[in-house]
Motif scaffolding. Structure first.
Motif, PDB file in Angstrom:
ATOM      1  N   PRO A  65       0.887  -1.350   0.012  1.00 37.59           N
ATOM      2  CA  PRO A  65      -0.240  -0.169   0.088  1.00 37.59           C
ATOM      3  C   PRO A  65       0.818   1.346  -0.039  1.00 37.59           C
ATOM      4  CG  PRO A  65      -0.178  -0.980   2.245  1.00 37.59           C
ATOM      5  CD  PRO A  65       0.611  -2.002   1.381  1.00 37.59           C
ATOM      6  N   ALA A  66       2.191   1.317   0.147  1.00 30.97           N
ATOM      7  CA  ALA A  66       3.137   2.199   0.164  1.00 30.97           C
ATOM      8  C   ALA A  66       4.279   2.184  -0.762  1.00 30.97           C
ATOM      9  CB  ALA A  66       3.425   2.722   1.559  1.00 30.97           C
ATOM     10  N   PRO A  67       4.149   1.779  -1.955  1.00 30.42           N
ATOM     11  CA  PRO A  67       5.261   1.426  -2.813  1.00 30.42           C
ATOM     12  C   PRO A  67       6.197   2.732  -2.917  1.00 30.42           C
ATOM     13  CG  PRO A  67       3.327   1.946  -4.009  1.00 30.42           C
ATOM     14  CD  PRO A  67       2.778   1.997  -2.864  1.00 30.42           C
ATOM     15  N   GLY A  68       5.803   4.162  -2.632  1.00 32.35           N
ATOM     16  CA  GLY A  68       6.653   5.257  -2.583  1.00 32.35           C
ATOM     17  C   GLY A  68       7.480   5.070  -1.661  1.00 32.35           C
ATOM     18  N   ASP A  69       7.312   4.318  -0.479  1.00 34.10           N
ATOM     19  CA  ASP A  69       8.307   4.087   0.672  1.00 34.10           C
ATOM     20  C   ASP A  69       9.522   3.047   0.199  1.00 34.10           C
ATOM     21  OD1 ASP A  69       6.901   6.050   1.865  1.00 34.10           O
ATOM     22  OD2 ASP A  69       5.499   4.720   3.304  1.00 34.10           O
ATOM     23  N   LEU A  70       9.449   2.427  -0.534  1.00 36.31           N
ATOM     24  CA  LEU A  70      10.457   1.184  -1.012  1.00 36.31           C
ATOM     25  C   LEU A  70      11.493   1.875  -1.580  1.00 36.31           C
ATOM     26  CD1 LEU A  70       7.897  -1.402  -2.667  1.00 36.31           C
ATOM     27  CD2 LEU A  70       8.782  -1.438  -0.351  1.00 36.31           C
ATOM     28  N   PHE A  71      12.685   1.351  -1.302  1.00 33.98           N
ATOM     29  CA  PHE A  71      14.103   1.636  -1.442  1.00 33.98           C
ATOM     30  C   PHE A  71      14.748   0.757  -2.056  1.00 33.98           C
ATOM     31  CE2 PHE A  71      12.708   4.833   1.403  1.00 33.98           C
ATOM     32  CZ  PHE A  71      12.812   6.069   0.793  1.00 33.98           C
ATOM     33  N   PHE A  72      15.858   0.855  -2.723  1.00 30.33           N
ATOM     34  CA  PHE A  72      16.982  -0.189  -3.233  1.00 30.33           C
ATOM     35  C   PHE A  72      16.368  -1.325  -3.809  1.00 30.33           C
ATOM     36  CE2 PHE A  72      18.721   2.344   0.427  1.00 30.33           C
ATOM     37  CZ  PHE A  72      19.475   3.092  -0.298  1.00 30.33           C
ATOM     38  N   VAL A  73      16.650  -2.554  -3.281  1.00 30.44           N
ATOM     39  CA  VAL A  73      16.110  -3.872  -3.539  1.00 30.44           C
ATOM     40  C   VAL A  73      14.681  -4.058  -3.723  1.00 30.44           C
ATOM     41  CG1 VAL A  73      16.187  -6.541  -3.052  1.00 30.44           C
ATOM     42  CG2 VAL A  73      18.166  -5.216  -2.663  1.00 30.44           C
ATOM     43  N   ALA A  74      13.775  -3.413  -2.653  1.00 27.44           N
ATOM     44  CA  ALA A  74      12.483  -3.662  -2.798  1.00 27.44           C
ATOM     45  C   ALA A  74      11.714  -2.621  -3.728  1.00 27.44           C
ATOM     46  CB  ALA A  74      11.852  -2.822  -1.287  1.00 27.44           C
ATOM     47  N   ARG A  75      12.307  -1.615  -3.882  1.00 31.81           N
ATOM     48  CA  ARG A  75      11.998  -0.610  -5.066  1.00 31.81           C
ATOM     49  C   ARG A  75      11.920  -1.535  -6.364  1.00 31.81           C
ATOM     50  NH1 ARG A  75       8.435   2.997  -6.532  1.00 31.81           N
ATOM     51  NH2 ARG A  75       9.152   4.170  -4.621  1.00 31.81           N
ATOM     52  N   ALA A  76      13.456  -2.278  -6.528  1.00 33.67           N
ATOM     53  CA  ALA A  76      13.626  -3.002  -7.966  1.00 33.67           C
ATOM     54  C   ALA A  76      12.657  -3.997  -7.982  1.00 33.67           C
ATOM     55  CB  ALA A  76      15.048  -3.217  -7.906  1.00 33.67           C
ATOM     56  N   MET A  77      12.292  -4.658  -6.912  1.00 32.11           N
ATOM     57  CA  MET A  77      11.344  -5.817  -7.047  1.00 32.11           C
ATOM     58  C   MET A  77      10.075  -5.453  -7.446  1.00 32.11           C
ATOM     59  SD  MET A  77      13.088  -8.479  -6.378  1.00 32.11           S
ATOM     60  CE  MET A  77      12.023  -9.973  -5.519  1.00 32.11           C
ATOM     61  N   PHE A  78       9.328  -4.252  -6.561  1.00 34.38           N
ATOM     62  CA  PHE A  78       8.161  -3.751  -7.013  1.00 34.38           C
ATOM     63  C   PHE A  78       8.096  -3.422  -8.423  1.00 34.38           C
ATOM     64  CE2 PHE A  78       4.929  -0.656  -7.318  1.00 34.38           C
ATOM     65  CZ  PHE A  78       3.751  -1.205  -6.449  1.00 34.38           C
ATOM     66  N   GLU A  79       9.281  -2.741  -8.998  1.00 37.67           N
ATOM     67  CA  GLU A  79       9.211  -2.254 -10.184  1.00 37.67           C
ATOM     68  C   GLU A  79       9.273  -3.424 -11.337  1.00 37.67           C
ATOM     69  OE1 GLU A  79      12.293   0.574 -10.504  1.00 37.67           O
ATOM     70  OE2 GLU A  79      11.168   2.142  -9.575  1.00 37.67           O
ATOM     71  N   GLU A  80       9.783  -4.645 -10.777  1.00 36.76           N
ATOM     72  CA  GLU A  80       9.810  -6.032 -11.679  1.00 36.76           C
ATOM     73  C   GLU A  80       8.315  -6.556 -11.776  1.00 36.76           C
ATOM     74  OE1 GLU A  80      13.086  -8.323 -11.176  1.00 36.76           O
ATOM     75  OE2 GLU A  80      14.239  -6.655 -10.464  1.00 36.76           O
ATOM     76  N   GLY A  81       7.455  -6.035 -11.018  1.00 39.27           N
ATOM     77  CA  GLY A  81       5.909  -6.540 -11.068  1.00 39.27           C
ATOM     78  C   GLY A  81       5.828  -7.647  -9.908  1.00 39.27           C
ATOM     79  N   TYR A  82       6.574  -7.513  -8.952  1.00 44.87           N
ATOM     80  CA  TYR A  82       6.425  -7.967  -7.614  1.00 44.87           C
ATOM     81  C   TYR A  82       5.616  -7.268  -6.702  1.00 44.87           C
ATOM     82  CZ  TYR A  82       9.620 -11.623  -9.455  1.00 44.87           C
ATOM     83  OH  TYR A  82      10.109 -12.570 -10.353  1.00 44.87           O
ATOM     84  N   LEU A  83       4.540  -6.855  -6.860  1.00 46.39           N
ATOM     85  CA  LEU A  83       3.649  -5.973  -5.991  1.00 46.39           C
ATOM     86  C   LEU A  83       3.467  -6.170  -4.659  1.00 46.39           C
ATOM     87  CD1 LEU A  83       1.033  -4.922  -9.068  1.00 46.39           C
ATOM     88  CD2 LEU A  83       3.373  -4.196  -8.563  1.00 46.39           C
ATOM     89  N   GLU A  84       3.878  -7.551  -4.255  1.00 46.15           N
ATOM     90  CA  GLU A  84       3.558  -8.063  -3.020  1.00 46.15           C
ATOM     91  C   GLU A  84       4.807  -7.848  -2.091  1.00 46.15           C
ATOM     92  OE1 GLU A  84       5.128 -11.675  -5.488  1.00 46.15           O
ATOM     93  OE2 GLU A  84       3.843  -9.730  -5.915  1.00 46.15           O
ATOM     94  N   VAL A  85       5.756  -7.523  -2.555  1.00 45.16           N
ATOM     95  CA  VAL A  85       6.900  -7.036  -1.831  1.00 45.16           C
ATOM     96  C   VAL A  85       6.707  -6.062  -0.711  1.00 45.16           C
ATOM     97  CG1 VAL A  85       7.843  -5.151  -2.880  1.00 45.16           C
ATOM     98  CG2 VAL A  85       9.527  -6.539  -1.895  1.00 45.16           C
ATOM     99  N   GLY A  86       6.844  -6.343   0.509  1.00 47.39           N
ATOM    100  CA  GLY A  86       6.542  -5.703   1.790  1.00 47.39           C
ATOM    101  C   GLY A  86       7.940  -4.804   2.090  1.00 47.39           C
ATOM    102  N   ALA A  87       8.851  -5.458   2.035  1.00 46.97           N
ATOM    103  CA  ALA A  87      10.014  -4.620   2.472  1.00 46.97           C
ATOM    104  C   ALA A  87      11.342  -5.636   2.186  1.00 46.97           C
ATOM    105  CB  ALA A  87      10.330  -4.268   3.994  1.00 46.97           C
TER     106      ALA A  87
END
Length: 140
Positions: A65-87
């Motif tokens: 629910p807060a993808p803007g708060d993701l950094f580094f590896v988590a941000r990359a995972m989210f951008e690759e389509g793994y929307l379920e990454v928490g941290a």
């Protein structure tokens, strides 16, 4: 007499409906509990191999629910389509946590580690356990 018959018939019909719901929810709950053993089989698999198994077992990605708060590896995972990454931790083996929602109001937490993420732990959570995680991670 007609009204009493209608009331009795309505009560019987409602009882059957309630029983059907209870039986169905018990089956979903049992499936969720059975998945715990499947979840243990995910340990050691690369995440990109484990994820399809999770999805095939009726679990859906819980979108962060807060993808803007993701950094580094988590941000990359989210951008690759793994929307379920928490941290993900930005140091060490970059351990990550991924979340899914599924049967009977349950949630699944999958933890990974490594440059090529491998599952280190997977566990089924109750809605209450997940609510605690939501409050800590996203302030919800």
């Amino acid at each position: 007499m007609k009204n009493k018959f209608r009331t009795t018939a309505a009560l019987i019909a409602a009882s059957f409906f309630i029983i059907k719901i209870l039986v169905a929810s018990d089956a979903v709950l049992a499936a969720s509990k059975d998945f715990q053993s499947v979840a243990q089989g995910l340990v050691g698999l690369p995440y990109d191999e484990a994820r399809p198994i999770v999805l095939e077992n009726s679990w859906q990605p819980f979108e962060n629910p807060a993808p803007g708060d993701l950094f580094f590896v988590a941000r990359a995972m989210f951008e690759e389509g793994y929307l379920e990454v928490g941290a993900c931790s930005p140091v060490g083996d970059a351990p990550c946590k991924f979340y899914f929602h599924g049967p009977a109001g349950r949630y699944l937490e999958v933890m990974t580690s490594g440059e090529i993420p491998h599952v280190t732990q997977a566990k089924v959570l109750t809605a209450e356990e997940f609510d605690e995680i939501r409050a800590l991670m996203w302030g919800e």
